[in-house]
Structure formats: C-alpha cells, structure tokens
Design an enzyme around this catalytic site. Structure first.
Site: not given
Length: 878
Positions: A481, A547
């Site tokens: 991320e 995710e």
C-alpha cells in the site's frame, strides 16, 4: 547510505548460499543458549571447545529467543489466552534482555582439496560469529534478510571437534508496541519485518523475533563452489495443457567461486530431460565469475501450469562443476518450464496475468507468514499450501510487512501450482502513507524508513537470487500500500531486477494504479468485514483488488485450543446498539464481528452454538465472495486476493483454517466458489450463472436445478444442456420468481448441478435460502436424520467415507467430517478432506476421500456431526 549501490554486486559475490549442494547439512540440533546478561566471557573464549556450558540451556536453532525460552518453559505459550501479556516486551526491558549467545559443537574436517563453508540463511538482526577461539566476522553483519557465507576451512580443528558461538543482537530500534499498526512505526527503521510490533490481526512479538531464525548450513565443496544458479524458461506463443508442445527455450547461468590460490579449469554443465549442456571455463585464483551456458531448445516440453489449468510439472535439473573428472560442486533444482507475462486489460483498466500465453483469472490469497515466531517446517509449509490448492486458488501474495518467503514455501507452491506475488518490506502504515497519531515520527520521516537504504538494496538483491528460479514466483511488488523510497525503488526496479531476474512484472505497490486503476478513489482495496451476500455481486470494487476480506472464526473445537475455560463465552449481538458484547480474551485475539449476520439462524445458546452457526456464515461469505467476483470476470475484474486466508497465530479473523491447521467452513465455501467449471446463483438477482475457467470449451453440460423444502420434498426448477466457452462466465436463467414463491414461508434449499454426458457431477452447488423475512426459520424445525456411514481404508492414512441419506428423509444438512483419536476423540491435524460441510439430498450418497497423519499405531475413527445430524463415531474398516 552505509553501502553505495555501485559496490552492491561486488559485495554480493561473497553472500551466496546454495539451494541444494552436493555435500551439505544443517546445524539444527544440539545448540545451547544463554542471555548475554549471564555470560561475562568473550566470544573467543566461549568458542573454545573446552569451555564449559554447564549452566547453559538447550536452544532452538533455527529459532528465536522466545522459542528457546518457550522450549525451556521460561515463558508460557504466548498464543494461549492472555499469556502474551506475561512476557516482558523488549521496548521496556532494553535490548540486552533479549541479546543471546547460541553455541553449537559439531564434527567436521577438511580433507586435502576441500573447502568448507558456514552459511547463515537468516539472522535477526545483527550478530558476531566465533569458531574455535577465532572471530570469523570482522564487522557485525546487520539485516534480517541478508544471507551470510563464510569459508571456515582454515578455522576448523585438525581433530574435527569444533565449537561455533554466535551472539545475536536485536534490532537497534525495536519500536514501542502501543497498539498501532506496527506499534509506533519505528520497527520499520530496520531492514526487517514489521508485524512484530503488533498489528490489527496480531499482538506484539515480545523479542521482535531476535535470533538465528533460519537455517545454518555446513557445505563442503572442492576447489570451486557453484552458487546462485539462474534458470530462465521461455515459452513463446499460446499453449494448451496436455498437447504436444513446440520447443521451449532454457537459459542457465551460474556463479563459480574459486577459493584457492591457483586458477582452476573445468567444465560447468547442467542436465534436464535427458539433455546435457556444458561449457569449459577457467576460474581465476581467489576469484568469482558468472558463466552463461549455451541455450537449450527443449523439444516437446512438459509445461508448468497454475492449479486448475493443468499439471504443475517440474523437471529435475542437475548442475555441476567438474575438474579433471572429479565433481567439485553440484546442485539440484526443480524447474518448471513456463512463461509469465502481465498486460493491461483495456476494458477493466487493470493488469491481467498470462501463463504460457493463456490469460488467468486470478483467485488469490494474502499470506502473512507460516508462524509468527518463525517456527517453520517443510511439513507445515506443505500442509498450508495444499490447503490453498484445495481452495481452488491460483495465487498467493506475500504481504510486505513480513518476509521474503523461504525456498521451502516456494517449493510447495511449485509443486501445487500456486503463483506467488512477493512483496518487498514496507507498508503504508509504518512507512508514512497516512497521518497516524500512534506513530512516533511524522510522515516525512517515515517516508524515508528504513535508515539504511543500501542494506535494503543489498538484501533485496540477495533474496532475489535466493528464490528467482521457482516457477511459482510470478510477480514482485515494491511494498504494501505504498511505494518504497525512490532511491530504493528506482535501483530495484531499473537495475537490480532487470539484471538478476528480468522475467517478472514489478508492480510498485500492492494497490497501485499500474495494477488496478482505482477509479473509486481511496486505497484501492477492502472491504475487510462481513458483507451482505448480494453486495459481492452488486457492489463494484477495484478491478484487481489486492485485499478483500471477511470473518473466519473456527468452531468450538478450534476455539477451545487457545481460549481459557472462563473465556469460552460467545459474543452476543445487541440489536438496539447494533454492537456485539465481546469477551476480553476474544478481543485480545483480534476478533472481527459477525454483527447481525448470525441472528437469522436464531438466538446463540453457547460457544458451541456460536461456532456451529458461524460456519454457515463462513461458508456463505467466501463462496459468495468468489462467486461475486467470478460473475464479473473480464468485465469488472481481472482478479482478486482475499485478505487473508491464514493466521500465523491464534487470531479470530480472516482465516480458512486455524493456527493449528484445522480447517473451518471458509475453506470449503471458497473451494466451492472457486472451482474451475462452476454453476452458481447470483445472490443479487437470483440468476443462475456458469463460469468456465479452463482453456477448453465445455460442451454438453446438463444443468439440473432443484428446490427442496425443509421436509425433503423436491421440485424441479429446470433441466437442460448448456455449453460454455473457455475462460468465460455468463448468465443462464433467472430463478427470482421461483425462489420468492418457494422460500417465502420457511426458506428453502436450492441444488444447482452440472453433469457430463456420463451423468457424472462436475459441479455441485447447494444453497440454503432465507424466508420472506430474511430468517432461516425452517432450519430450526428440521427433523433429525441419521445417515448411514461406511468407511474403506484405501491406503495407509487414506480413507473413503461414504454417506447415505435414505429416501423420504429431509436433507441431511451441513455435515462436518473429522478424523479423531479413537480414545480421546480429539481431532488429528492436519487432515485433508476432498470435501467437507457436505449436505445430502434424500436418497443420495456421497463419498469423501480423506488423508490423515499416521503418527499412532492405533487406527483413528471418523467423526460426523451436522445441523440435523447427531454426532457419531465410525471405525475405519479395511
């Protein structure tokens, strides 16, 4: 930076460790350890063979300080209850408390012409090495991931009795475990894993995993050491499994190190599929050279395919260096011949993955680490990857707050056909993507973590060399991320990876626009909690979602393994506050709520009832999650990855099996929703859909749709032949009206099946649907059923269990099979079920093949229990 990038590759020449050398063995038993606070002598003295270790205790190597303390019963099991709170945290104790000596006596001699090497595959964080009264490390090596290798030939005792002493120091900055993601974030100042300071799925690891955490290896070679081989396979064109293949191109290179004072001339060669390729070279005295061998066009190769598409075929490859007819060094690799590419899908605006020219819809998992305290075994790796194979997944992503996974992990993925996306070591949480009051440093400082960028690059290059030959490795990812700092990312992407690999896609971070254009804004991933089933079909998320997750609590048997008796109290949902009342030990183990989603099944009576009803929700959540993405493959999506499929400790969220390797219903719901040829119900509009994830056209598939009421009465909803093109999904017909009518009063069961021309069931999907009020009212009044259970031993540790439900009975609903000890009735683990949580229609028989461990001479028994089936135990018959 402590190490300039220009010197990186020169340094790496001395850091190579073999995959499987001709003559090597592990130092994994007979170690002793002691905290530095109890040892006043120097390493020179401690490493002398006569030095007394009388007061020292047995140590675990590979292992950490905590695993040694646990072995000696100095600490309680940190994964049970609140025991972790009883263990001192390194932030409070100071580093010396977890600084340890590790000592090992071993027997080894170097014969004439032999070289002996000592290899460390992973030490956290810095260390010094002494052997037989001599200091081997002139400077203190640092970095959790960097392999280290030392030529110890001259330091060995003439009589063969040797003493190795290693002192291991924790990271300089251990970070405060203050409840934030990665604690206060400062753990990321090191080139190490980040989760050890705590995360939203784990409590902190008190020693931050200080120790000799990976293998210690002694290797013996001749004059020349063969190391860091590199195998590249190229498979041009579009291929299909099982066909006669056009040639594939194989390129092999390797490093050769001459540890002697004279030049050595010899032949380096490799053999694969009966073909040998060789080259004569001269290695300079005390030098290392890289050798490119001639290319091989392999005729009609057997290709490696991801699971669900074809065989994951592996060729043994033998590499060796021979001088004057004598093998100096030799290594063996398992080579999968395949080519992986990534291209942007213009329709979805996301990457799609091609293997051997065929596009693959990614059904992926997110993986943390096998064990949070780094207790890795080949058997555990094999079991966990086999579970992922059994879920019908085809990719595992290694999350960036953890490790470069070990070669044994990749070997299992190679074998079971699981692609891998490997993150490097960084996260948005610790490395500055977000403003976070829990963090010690501001975002500007955190964006420059770690402190030593040169060490990061050095470690990355070394880890690339360690795992690059594995067929399963498909993608590299900069970080979780967030991008890595630019002076790390650019050399890694533009120099190191092209030079050391050059065959795989590098995505700069896990939810990057390069991977998946995030047209909805935000972080590009999630949601992470439980969802209404129709939302998986109707709510469009990111086109390659890295995710997305949900719940994952095991049943009562699983929960009792780590919850003290007084804490075996289920969460209770309050419809007024719309919140659950959660026991503090459940909360400590990071319970993620089921909220109102258990309520339609009735009031929760106790933990057994909670666990039983949670499995119904688990199955439905993950089946619908995968079916929802599949319903829109190539239209909305090119892939997805579940956050997450496993827990490396006793957590209460996001897992298909618990820490003890006991599967729950999540695994089998996902297995159903992910099967390659699959008939399913769109939960948003009640449309029957079929997905074909194979490369072959599916002709003459008989679709059989049947409704059942709670008494077992059947009503046909349609039957017809259908066909499906390769790698496609499409709607067939709507059942909205029929379901509304038949489920209105007390709900219903819905059976969707595909049968081939031999009447063999190729897809079997069984739903339980709520009544007109959204309640599963009919389930509570189902009549009990006692299926007939027959067993047949197929082989040692392998049994076929046949379940039969008599005609005229209701459905025998949601039956859990287990293999248990015949005396204690405790489950054996791990056990692999062809299917589980199975339902039996009236008059139906199903056979489930089960494989189980045979550690006892006494044969176990089969246990069966279901929603309306009382528990019974059945002997395994010959």
């Amino acid at each position: 930076m402590k190490l300039l990038f220009a010197n990186l590759f020169l340094v790496l020449h001395i850091l190579a460790i073999p995959a499987m050398a001709q003559n090597s063995y592990e130092l994994n038993k007979g170690w002793f350890g002691s905290p530095i606070e109890k040892v006043k002598d120097s390493g020179v003295k401690i490493s002398q063979p006569g030095y007394s270790l009388k007061s020292w205790k047995p140590a675990v190597v590979p292992g950490t300080v905590l695993t040694t303390q646990l072995e000696n019963k100095e600490i309680p099991d940190p994964f049970f209850g609140l025991n972790n709170e009883k263990i001192p945290d390194i932030f409070d104790t100071g580093n010396d408390f977890y600084t340890y000596w590790f000592v090992k006596d071993f027997t080894e001699q170097a014969k004439a012409g032999e070289q002996v090497y000592l290899h460390f595959r992973g030490v956290n964080y810095s260390f010094e090495v002494y052997l037989n009264g001599k200091k081997i490390t002139q400077e203190r090596p640092e970095g959790m991931f960097l392999r280290r290798s030392y030529n110890i030939t001259e330091a060995l005792q003439k009589n063969g009795s040797n003493r190795l002493a290693v002192i291991v120091f924790p990271p300089d900055v251990v970070g405060e475990a203050n409840g934030g993601q990665g604690g206060d974030g400062r753990i990321a100042k090191n080139v190490a894993h980040q989760y050890v300071a705590g995360w939203d799925w784990i409590q902190p690891i008190r020693d931050r995993n200080t120790g000799i955490w990976d293998k210690v290896i002694i290797e013996k070679t001749g004059k020349v050491n063969l190391k860091n081989p590199h195998v590249i396979t190229m498979v041009p064109g579009i291929r299909k499994p099982g066909e006669s293949q056009n040639p594939a191109l194989i390129r092999v290179s390797t490093e050769l190190e001459n540890a002697t004072a004279t030049a050595v001339t010899g032949t380096v060669s490799y053999t694969i599929a009966g073909k040998t390729v060789s080259k004569t070279v001269t290695v300079k005295a005390n030098g290392t050279m890289e050798v490119d061998l001639p290319e091989l066009n392999l005729e009609n190769p057997k290709l490696w395919w991801p699971h669900g598409y074809g065989e994951a075929y592996l060729y043994p490859m033998d590499l060796k260096f021979v001088e004057n007819g004598v093998v100096s060094d030799q290594e063996t690799l398992q080579v999968g011949i395949r080519e992986i590419k990534a291209e942007t899908n213009a329709h979805t605006n996301s990457k799609q993955i091609f293997v051997n020219g065929q596009k693959i819809f990614i059904k992926g998992a997110n993986w943390i680490v096998s064990d949070a305290m780094l207790r890795f075994t080949d058997a555990r790796y094999d079991a966990e990857i086999r579970f992922h194979r059994d879920m019908n997944l085809n990719l595992i992503r290694i999350w960036g707050g953890a490790l470069t996974e070990r070669p044994e992990f990749y070997q299992a993925c190679d074998q079971y056909g699981l692609l891998v996306m490997q993150d490097f070591w960084g996260s948005g949480d610790c490395n500055g993507r977000w403003l976070d009051p829990k963090k010690k440093d501001d975002q500007w400082v955190r964006r420059q973590y770690p402190d030593d960028h040169g060490l990061f690059l050095e470690s990355a290059a070394d880890q690339i060399k360690m795992i690059r030959n594995h067929a399963s490795l498909a993608m590299w990812c900069g970080g979780n991320e967030i991008t890595l700092p630019q002076d790390i990312m650019f050399p890694l992407r533009d120099s190191i990876l092209p030079q050391l690999d050059g065959t795989r896609w590098f995505v700069d971070y896990s939810n990057s626009d390069d991977m998946s254009f995030n047209f909805l804004g935000g972080n590009g991933d999630g949601p992470y909690g439980i969802q209404p089933l129709d939302r998986f079909f109707s709510h469009r998320t990111w086109p390659f979602n890295s995710e997305i997750g949900s719940v994952g609590v095991g049943d009562a048997v699983s929960l009792k393994r780590f919850l003290p008796a007084e804490n075996q109290v289920p969460p209770i949902y309050n419809p007024l506050t719309r919140k659950e009342k959660v026991d503090p030990v459940w909360a400590y183990h990071k319970y993620i709520g089921y909220e109102q989603h258990l309520q339609p099944y009735g009031k929760i009576a106790d933990m057994e009832d909670f666990g039983r009803k949670a499995q119904l929700v688990n199955f439905d959540q993950y089946r619908s999650m995968m079916e929802g993405f599949t319903a829109h493959m190539w239209d909305w999506y090119t892939g997805m990855m579940i956050w997450k499929t496993q827990n490396p400790w006793t957590a209460l969220r996001g897992q298909m099996y618990d820490y003890y390797l006991d599967p729950n219903a999540c695994l089998y719901g996902l297995k159903s929703g992910s099967e390659p040829l699959h008939i399913f119900l769109n939960r948003a509009d009640s449309t029957v859909m079929i997905a074909n994830n194979s490369f072959e056209h599916a002709y003459d598939q008989m679709m059989v749709l049947t409704a059942y009421d709670m008494q077992g009465n059947a009503t046909s909803l349609g039957q017809s032949f259908v066909e499906m093109g390769p790698t496609t999904v499409r709607p067939i017909l709507s059942l909205s009206k029929a379901i509304k009518e038949k489920a209105l009063k007390e709900g219903m069961f819905l059976s969707l099946r595909l049968l081939d021309l031999n009447k063999k069931v190729v897809s079997d999907n069984f739903y339980w649907l709520a009544d007109g009020e959204g309640q599963y009212s009919g389930l509570s009044s189902m009549a009990p059923v006692k299926p007939v259970v027959e067993t047949k031993l197929l082989a040692k540790g392998k049994v076929a269990v046949t379940l039969t439900n008599a005609k005229g009975n209701p459905v025998a609903f949601f039956n859990r099979l287990s293999i248990v000890n015949s005396d204690s009735k405790e489950r054996l683990l791990p056990v692999f079920y062809e299917d589980n949580y199975v339902s039996l229609l009236p008059g139906e028989s199903k056979t489930v093949v089960i494989e189980y461990p045979t550690t006892s001479s006494k044969r176990p028994v089969v246990a069966l229990e279901g929603w309306n089936v009382s528990e019974q135990f059945i002997p395994i018959k010959d």
